[in-house]
Design a protein around this motif. Structure first.
Motif, PDB file in Angstrom:
ATOM      1  N   LEU A 192       8.072 -23.346 -15.394  1.00 16.86           N
ATOM      2  CA  LEU A 192       8.464 -22.105 -14.926  1.00 16.86           C
ATOM      3  C   LEU A 192       7.779 -20.715 -14.834  1.00 16.86           C
ATOM      4  O   LEU A 192       7.500 -20.595 -13.301  1.00 16.86           O
ATOM      5  N   LEU A 209       7.176 -19.031 -10.882  1.00 17.79           N
ATOM      6  CA  LEU A 209       7.112 -17.789 -10.467  1.00 17.79           C
ATOM      7  C   LEU A 209       5.768 -17.204  -9.978  1.00 17.79           C
ATOM      8  O   LEU A 209       6.048 -16.188  -8.967  1.00 17.79           O
ATOM      9  N   ARG A 224      16.635 -17.557  -7.903  1.00 19.42           N
ATOM     10  CA  ARG A 224      16.838 -17.011  -9.502  1.00 19.42           C
ATOM     11  C   ARG A 224      17.557 -17.021 -10.491  1.00 19.42           C
ATOM     12  O   ARG A 224      17.606 -17.646 -11.584  1.00 19.42           O
ATOM     13  N   MET A 252      18.779 -20.054 -11.884  1.00 20.74           N
ATOM     14  CA  MET A 252      17.510 -21.179 -12.524  1.00 20.74           C
ATOM     15  C   MET A 252      17.580 -20.247 -13.800  1.00 20.74           C
ATOM     16  O   MET A 252      17.417 -20.956 -14.872  1.00 20.74           O
ATOM     17  N   ALA A 253      17.886 -19.221 -14.334  1.00 22.48           N
ATOM     18  CA  ALA A 253      18.724 -18.566 -15.323  1.00 22.48           C
ATOM     19  C   ALA A 253      19.687 -19.294 -16.113  1.00 22.48           C
ATOM     20  O   ALA A 253      19.739 -20.043 -16.803  1.00 22.48           O
ATOM     21  N   SER A 257       8.147 -18.813 -20.643  1.00 18.89           N
ATOM     22  CA  SER A 257       8.194 -19.297 -19.657  1.00 18.89           C
ATOM     23  C   SER A 257       7.415 -20.990 -19.621  1.00 18.89           C
ATOM     24  O   SER A 257       7.704 -21.702 -18.365  1.00 18.89           O
ATOM     25  N   TYR A 300      14.627 -27.090  -7.686  1.00 14.04           N
ATOM     26  CA  TYR A 300      14.262 -25.615  -8.993  1.00 14.04           C
ATOM     27  C   TYR A 300      16.008 -26.063 -10.437  1.00 14.04           C
ATOM     28  O   TYR A 300      16.568 -24.976 -10.666  1.00 14.04           O
ATOM     29  N   ILE A 306      12.385 -14.720 -15.094  1.00 11.98           N
ATOM     30  CA  ILE A 306      12.584 -14.782 -13.616  1.00 11.98           C
ATOM     31  C   ILE A 306      13.417 -13.692 -12.376  1.00 11.98           C
ATOM     32  O   ILE A 306      12.960 -14.549 -11.276  1.00 11.98           O
TER      33      ILE A 306
END
Length: 443
Positions: free
Chosen positions: A254, A258, A269, A272-273, A298, A307, A369
């Motif tokens: 991750l 980023l 984003r 992904m969270a 991360s 992703y 993130i």
């Protein structure tokens, strides 16, 4: 009694509808469980000559809710498969609302009737709310997993792998302890961690330790947790070669994503969270007291195609120690490890690490993130400790961060452990429609 018979008839119909449902497993089970608890005392009212006005009012409210639930479940079961998936998020939230209202009515009815303690306990307000939150989180994550998971053409059990089944390809990374290669297992892409300078030649002992240690890992089945396929032990040479075989994530960590892709959209984003939250939730649900990762950062979240974020870093500690000994990995880290340590951990070495500690670390990952930046960039561990522990400093989020995500991140980074949410709470708040509608899953 007309209202009593109508309630029992509606309950029976709901039982049948619940059996037909293929989603919302935890919540439909909770609905049936609560109806079963209520059925006995309500059935006993058949012998009552006359009901009080208050009790009759409560039973009529109950009947109205059951009829609403019956109509809702009938509509859900009539939907075609595609329509059911597209509307699954709304179904979860509506069923959660029905369960909550049934809990409230059950509490009132149990008090009104002054029935046996079993019923009163089952409908205590705090218990109803807690069960509702747990069920909703479980069903949200289960639905997300069902919509995401791709079954690889690989054995699903963690095993000792024959060398002939592996093909080693390009070198991805190396540290003081191992080389990491991209490879193939049953012609599917995998990552192969090959240990440097093994300290033992006793392959049978390593195999025994491995087989004892994989029991916990077998419980971590989720598309949001990095899959481990097993260990390869090649004892043909003078010095044995040991390899751990894992799922391959093409985009890397991750942190790397980023850094390489600073222009990621908020849709990507936030998804992904929510992936990361689902992985942490699954981990915290393992066993009666939950499992701790102990190194949330991360670099330990990996990113696959599309992703999709997966929680990794689950070391086979005993197995790897038996291979490499206690060699410390001195590979430089881009982010200081102290950036993820909770305030109480920075304040005392004797701090007891728990889920609240881990949630703080996860809050820092969510901040990364949302911002794409390195937490406490350029600060030493001493400076980080002073900022967080003494000055109560939180690194700011950008003005464009979605409000619901900003709220979760700030609560995860709360200085008081009791103010931090659980992984269950985070899931219930992050797995929502990206346009902000109340509670529908992003599909």
């Amino acid at each position: 009694m007309e209202v009593v018979e109508a309630i029992l008839t509606a309950s029976k119909a709901i039982y049948g509808q619940a059996q037909e449902m293929r989603c919302c497993k935890r919540q439909k089970e909770r609905l049936v469980e609560r109806l079963e608890v209520l059925e006995r005392p309500i059935r006993s009212l058949r012998t009552e000559a006359q009901l009080s006005e208050d009790l009759r009012w409560m039973l009529e409210k109950m009947l109205a809710l059951l009829r609403e639930a019956h109509a809702f479940l009938e509509k859900c079961n009539a939907q075609k498969k595609l329509e059911r998936f597209l509307k699954a998020g709304g179904t979860l939230e509506k069923l959660a609302e029905i369960n909550q209202r049934l809990g409230d009515l059950g509490e009132g009815l149990s008090l009104q009737m002054q029935v046996e303690k079993k019923v009163q306990d089952a409908f205590q307000k705090s218990r109803v709310c807690k069960e509702g939150s747990q069920d909703l989180a479980e069903d949200k994550v289960a639905l997300k997993e069902m919509l995401t998971e791709e079954k690889p053409d690989l054995p699903m059990d963690i095993r000792v792998i024959e060398k002939e089944r592996l093909t080693r390809g390009e070198l991805i990374r190396q540290t003081d302890k191992y080389h990491l290669f991209k490879g193939e297992y049953y012609k599917s892409p995998v990552a192969i961690k090959v240990f440097k300078n093994p300290q033992t030649r006793n392959t049978q002992e390593v195999r025994k330790i491995f087989e004892e240690e994989i029991r916990t890992l077998k419980k971590l089945e989720s598309p949001y947790i990095l899959r481990m396929y097993g260990i390869c032990i090649d004892g043909a040479g003078l010095i044995p070669e040991y390899s751990i075989v894992m799922e391959y994530c093409e985009k890397g960590s991750l942190r790397e994503v980023l850094k390489k892709e600073p222009g990621l959209s908020w849709d990507v984003r936030t998804e992904m969270a929510s992936d990361a939250a689902a992985g942490l939730y699954r981990l915290h649900q393992v066993g009666d007291k939950g499992q701790l990762h102990r190194c949330i950062n991360s670099a330990n979240f990996l990113v696959a195609k599309g992703y999709c974020v997966k929680l990794s870093g689950f070391k086979l500690e005993q197995t790897e120690s038996s291979i490499s000994g206690k060699i410390k990995d001195n590979t430089p880290k881009e982010v200081a490890s102290s950036a993820y340590v909770c305030p109480e951990g920075l304040a005392s070495l004797n701090h007891t690490y728990n889920q609240a500690s881990e949630i703080y670390s996860f809050g820092i990952v969510l901040w990364e993130i949302a911002t794409g930046r390195i937490p406490f960039a350029g600060c030493t561990s001493v400076e980080i400790c002073k900022k967080v522990h003494e000055l109560k400093y939180q690194e700011p989020l950008g003005d464009d961060c979605p409000p619901y995500l900003e709220e979760v991140i700030n609560q995860c980074r709360a200085f008081e452990p009791s103010e931090r949410p659980s992984a269950e709470d985070i899931v219930n708040r992050l797995l929502v429609n990206r346009e902000g509608s109340n509670g529908a899953l992003a599909l």
